[in-house]
Design a protein around this motif. Structure first.
Motif, PDB file in Angstrom:
ATOM      1  N   VAL A  10       0.837  -1.183  -0.006  1.00  0.00           N
ATOM      2  CA  VAL A  10      -0.012  -0.157  -0.041  1.00  0.00           C
ATOM      3  C   VAL A  10       1.035   1.194  -0.009  1.00  0.00           C
ATOM      4  N   GLY A  11       0.758   2.022  -1.178  1.00  0.00           N
ATOM      5  CA  GLY A  11       1.545   3.229  -1.218  1.00  0.00           C
ATOM      6  C   GLY A  11       3.105   3.181  -1.114  1.00  0.00           C
ATOM      7  N   VAL A  12       3.598   1.864  -1.412  1.00  0.00           N
ATOM      8  CA  VAL A  12       4.982   1.787  -1.159  1.00  0.00           C
ATOM      9  C   VAL A  12       6.059   2.666  -2.286  1.00  0.00           C
ATOM     10  N   ASP A  13       6.836   3.235  -1.442  1.00  0.00           N
ATOM     11  CA  ASP A  13       7.998   4.072  -2.148  1.00  0.00           C
ATOM     12  C   ASP A  13       9.251   3.483  -1.699  1.00  0.00           C
ATOM     13  N   LYS A  14      10.269   3.699  -2.554  1.00  0.00           N
ATOM     14  CA  LYS A  14      11.627   3.426  -2.312  1.00  0.00           C
ATOM     15  C   LYS A  14      12.653   4.203  -3.023  1.00  0.00           C
ATOM     16  N   ASP A  15      13.295   4.871  -2.254  1.00  0.00           N
ATOM     17  CA  ASP A  15      14.541   5.564  -2.673  1.00  0.00           C
ATOM     18  C   ASP A  15      15.944   5.317  -2.223  1.00  0.00           C
ATOM     19  N   PHE A  16      16.624   5.276  -3.527  1.00  0.00           N
ATOM     20  CA  PHE A  16      18.263   5.026  -3.002  1.00  0.00           C
ATOM     21  C   PHE A  16      18.740   6.446  -3.125  1.00  0.00           C
ATOM     22  N   SER A  23       7.577   4.065  -6.745  1.00  0.00           N
ATOM     23  CA  SER A  23       6.765   5.152  -6.290  1.00  0.00           C
ATOM     24  C   SER A  23       5.299   4.876  -6.549  1.00  0.00           C
ATOM     25  N   GLY A  24       4.681   4.839  -5.167  1.00  0.00           N
ATOM     26  CA  GLY A  24       3.491   4.678  -5.201  1.00  0.00           C
ATOM     27  C   GLY A  24       2.922   3.335  -5.537  1.00  0.00           C
ATOM     28  N   ILE A  25       3.402   2.372  -5.261  1.00  0.00           N
ATOM     29  CA  ILE A  25       3.060   1.013  -5.616  1.00  0.00           C
ATOM     30  C   ILE A  25       1.971   0.446  -4.711  1.00  0.00           C
ATOM     31  N   GLU A  26       0.895  -0.045  -5.434  1.00  0.00           N
ATOM     32  CA  GLU A  26      -0.359  -0.607  -4.689  1.00  0.00           C
ATOM     33  C   GLU A  26      -0.582  -1.945  -5.265  1.00  0.00           C
ATOM     34  N   LEU A  27      -0.334  -2.702  -4.754  1.00  0.00           N
ATOM     35  CA  LEU A  27      -0.372  -4.368  -5.391  1.00  0.00           C
ATOM     36  C   LEU A  27      -0.907  -5.392  -4.349  1.00  0.00           C
ATOM     37  N   THR A  28      -2.077  -6.118  -4.526  1.00  0.00           N
ATOM     38  CA  THR A  28      -2.358  -7.231  -3.651  1.00  0.00           C
ATOM     39  C   THR A  28      -2.100  -8.435  -4.509  1.00  0.00           C
ATOM     40  N   ILE A  29      -1.632  -9.456  -3.916  1.00  0.00           N
ATOM     41  CA  ILE A  29      -1.405 -10.760  -4.578  1.00  0.00           C
ATOM     42  C   ILE A  29      -2.146 -11.737  -3.558  1.00  0.00           C
ATOM     43  N   GLY A  30      -3.228 -12.538  -4.247  1.00  0.00           N
ATOM     44  CA  GLY A  30      -4.164 -13.257  -3.525  1.00  0.00           C
ATOM     45  C   GLY A  30      -3.317 -14.574  -3.065  1.00  0.00           C
ATOM     46  N   GLY A  31      -4.100 -15.650  -2.251  1.00  0.00           N
ATOM     47  CA  GLY A  31      -3.557 -16.672  -2.064  1.00  0.00           C
ATOM     48  C   GLY A  31      -3.460 -17.645  -3.077  1.00  0.00           C
ATOM     49  N   GLY A  32      -2.297 -18.146  -3.517  1.00  0.00           N
ATOM     50  CA  GLY A  32      -2.109 -19.079  -4.696  1.00  0.00           C
ATOM     51  C   GLY A  32      -2.063 -18.362  -5.982  1.00  0.00           C
ATOM     52  N   GLU A  33      -2.358 -17.055  -6.009  1.00  0.00           N
ATOM     53  CA  GLU A  33      -2.050 -16.354  -7.263  1.00  0.00           C
ATOM     54  C   GLU A  33      -0.687 -16.160  -7.855  1.00  0.00           C
ATOM     55  N   PHE A  34      -0.470 -16.314  -9.187  1.00  0.00           N
ATOM     56  CA  PHE A  34       0.602 -16.244  -9.850  1.00  0.00           C
ATOM     57  C   PHE A  34       0.759 -14.778 -10.461  1.00  0.00           C
ATOM     58  N   VAL A  35       1.523 -13.964  -9.731  1.00  0.00           N
ATOM     59  CA  VAL A  35       1.966 -12.492 -10.350  1.00  0.00           C
ATOM     60  C   VAL A  35       3.252 -12.423 -11.016  1.00  0.00           C
ATOM     61  N   THR A  62       3.240   0.663   3.392  1.00  0.00           N
ATOM     62  CA  THR A  62       3.225  -0.461   4.278  1.00  0.00           C
ATOM     63  C   THR A  62       3.213  -1.746   3.353  1.00  0.00           C
ATOM     64  N   VAL A  63       3.891  -2.698   4.084  1.00  0.00           N
ATOM     65  CA  VAL A  63       3.988  -4.140   3.401  1.00  0.00           C
ATOM     66  C   VAL A  63       3.288  -5.134   4.242  1.00  0.00           C
ATOM     67  N   THR A  64       2.550  -6.112   3.775  1.00  0.00           N
ATOM     68  CA  THR A  64       2.297  -7.222   4.625  1.00  0.00           C
ATOM     69  C   THR A  64       2.379  -8.310   3.881  1.00  0.00           C
ATOM     70  N   VAL A  65       2.964  -9.346   4.372  1.00  0.00           N
ATOM     71  CA  VAL A  65       3.360 -10.654   3.771  1.00  0.00           C
ATOM     72  C   VAL A  65       2.731 -11.582   4.612  1.00  0.00           C
ATOM     73  N   GLY A  66       1.636 -12.524   4.064  1.00  0.00           N
ATOM     74  CA  GLY A  66       0.953 -13.461   4.852  1.00  0.00           C
ATOM     75  C   GLY A  66       0.351 -12.795   5.975  1.00  0.00           C
TER      76      GLY A  66
END
Ligand SMILES: Nc1ncnc2c1ncn2[C@@H]1O[C@H](COP(=O)(O)OP(=O)(O)OP(=O)(O)O)[C@@H](O)[C@H]1O
Ligand SMILES: [Mg+2]
Lengths: 264, 277
Positions: A10-16, A23-35, A62-66
């Protein structure tokens, strides 16, 4: 889709420093889904995967894994990971390499060995359990790396161009194997690739990214063969997909999306 | 069950493409050095006799040989005493060198503390410490000599091990992080096995140095039971051929350690075949 999602960004940014890698990554991967993640070099595919794996900290979002924070997910071995290089340990046999994650997690030796035997069977390398990694071809080594990633029965598999170094025929065979394994284990997969056909044939969804700043420009529906068939999937089934008109339509859609991202 | 037939390459299964340790000596590889050695001895004998070189400068090989034949028991017992000191010091120094390098690799602070000390130690003539240790521990014990050997050995072993531990493939480091491995697991599963070829090279280099240190340490007093003490006392008593007989025994002992080190390196490194990228 079963239960909780495998990954939520949700709203993930990463700067080096000055470089705005994500920038502004929004992505949800469902259980068993292949992305699959696809996009030009430097658009942040590896960075996105590494953020999910807790190998890199996001600058924002924010990042959530499982259902857990990434760090907890890593410690709990919620995910298995495979890189472009197999990265096997030469001083361990093939079976001992597969056991490595379980060894690190303190599983007793008999259970470890039983699990490794089971996984080597799954990737079709049971006969090579006692071999040294250097005795295997590149494709076989990559299958060992996949078996190793699967060892703790993760609900999520993270793969960064795992077939990048393989020749075309081996690669297609490995794609069929991966589809079968993903089907049998029910694990979700986040898969980075540079190949449009590979992304389309493997995925439920193909995430197209563009660089500077790295962001998601489009999500295209892939042509992953039906889950019901996956258990008996063999290269011929994948071959059928490759020759269908829906497959070509999806390829065209991804190519268009990549071009648009490039012009933007 | 789907079994896929991926073509496999057994490039490294047979053949010797894996590791190259030391030089490969052919079937008659020993012949040239032996011929050279015998020739040199003959030349030495002739030159000394013809030129009439006095014995205190250089005795003839035949005179030295006569001394060796005259007292095999003493040569053996003194070689044993010195060899044991070298071995004990070598083992202790090897273990300490590896452990110190592991500690240095495990924490920034320890690395900053130990690395300059060891680097400085490599510039110190450590055998020069022998008289100091003899004063500290007394002249009726082997401890001063073993301590000297140990310190001499630590340096190359530490440096070789530290170098090996630093050469972790990035993909392996990444993998261990992804697996949430503890620093100790990282050392045990990846760093240490990967460093073994380096560690063994350190051991091979240290083995003959241990003998040299053990012999020279005896020159500075203490017990009179080893090769070094016999060399210095024979020389002091103008028994030059006898002194040379003990020198010859030191050479044999040094070669023994050298070849043992080489053998150990080959055996261990062959077992933990390093990957050719
Ligand atoms: N550790 C780092 N330090 C600084 N910059 C970095 C770092 N890692 C990645 N980057 C930068 O972030 C951007 C995205 O890199 P990333 O490796 O994620 O791209 P990618 O999409 O995986 O590329 P490729 O397809 O070539 O693998 C690039 O501009 C890269 O230079
Ligand atoms: Mg990348």
């Amino acid at each position: 889709m079963k239960g909780t999602s495998a990954v939520e960004l949700v709203g993930v940014d990463k700067d080096f420093g000055e470089v705005n890698a994500l920038s502004g990554i929004e992505l949800t991967i469902g259980g068993g889904e292949f992305v699959s993640l696809i996009g030009p070099s430097g658009c942040g595919k590896s960075t996105l995967l590494r953020v999910v794996a807790d190998l890199e900290q996001p600058s924002a979002g924010t990042v959530t894994v499982g259902g857990k924070p990434p760090r907890q997910a890593r410690v709990d071995q919620e995910y298995g990971i495979a890189f472009q290089q197999a990265g096997l340990l030469e001083w361990r046999t093939v079976a001992e390499n597969v056991e490595l994650p379980l060894h690190v997690h303190g599983m007793a030796k008999p259970q470890r060995q039983a699990r490794a035997a089971e996984l080597l069977e799954l990737v079709g390398l049971a006969d090579f359990a006692g071999s040294r990694p250097s005795q295997l071809s590149g494709g076989m080594q990559q299958r060992v790396a996949i078996a190793r990633a699967l060892a703790p029965s993760p609900r999520l598999l993270l793969m960064d161009e795992p077939f990048g170094a393989l020749d075309e025929m081996t690669r297609e065979r490995m794609q069929a194997e991966l589809l079968r394994i993903a089907g049998e284990t029910g694990a979700a997969v986040l898969f980075v690739t540079h190949s449009i056909p590979e992304a389309v044939v493997l995925s439920d969804r193909v995430v197209v990214m563009s660089p500077r700043p790295g962001r998601i420009t489009e999500i295209v529906t892939g042509r992953r063969p039906a889950v019901g068939k996956a258990a008996e999937l063999d290269p011929d089934d994948v071959e059928d997909v490759r020759e269908s008109s829906a497959f070509f339509a999806a390829i065209t859609a991804v190519r268009e999306a990549l071009r648009k991202g490039h012009e933007a | 069950m789907t079994t896929s037939k991926v073509p496999h390459r057994f490039a490294n299964l047979h053949g010797d493409s894996g590791v190259q340790v030391g030089k490969t000596v052919g079937k008659f590889g020993w012949l040239p050095p032996v011929v050279f050695g015998v020739g040199a001895l003959a030349l030495w004998e002739v030159v000394v006799r013809v030129a009439g070189v006095p014995a205190f400068i250089l005795p003839t090989p035949s005179a030295i040989g006569a001394q060796i034949v005259a007292q095999p028991a003493v040569l053996l017992s003194t070689s044993w005493a010195t060899g044991l000191n070298a071995l004990v010091g070598l083992v202790a120094g090897f273990v300490l060198g590896v452990v110190l390098a592991l500690l240095a690799a495990s924490s920034r602070l320890l690395s900053d503390l130990t690395t300059p000390v060891v680097a400085a130690a490599s510039a110190v003539p450590i055998v020069a410490l022998a008289p100091v240790f003899t004063t500290m521990f007394g002249s009726t014990t082997e401890i001063p000599r073993r301590l000297v050997v140990m310190l001499v050995v630590i340096v190359p072993v530490f440096i070789a091990t530290a170098r090996g531990l630093r050469q972790v493939q990035p993909v392996h480091a990444e993998l261990m992080t992804a697996l949430a491995a503890t620093p100790w697991q990282h050392a045990r599963f990846v760093r240490l096995p990967g460093a073994i070829p380096h560690i063994m090279t350190g051991l091979r280099l240290a083995a003959p140095a241990a003998v040299i240190a053990a012999v020279v340490a005896e020159y500075f007093g203490g017990l009179q039971n080893g090769l070094g003490s016999r060399i210095s006392s024979a020389a002091a008593n103008t028994a030059y051929a006898r002194a040379w007989a003990f020198v010859a025994a030191s050479i044999v002992l040094g070669l023994l350690f050298h070849f043992a080190g080489l053998l150990a390196e080959r055996l261990v490194t062959r077992r933990t075949l390093r990957r050719t990228p």
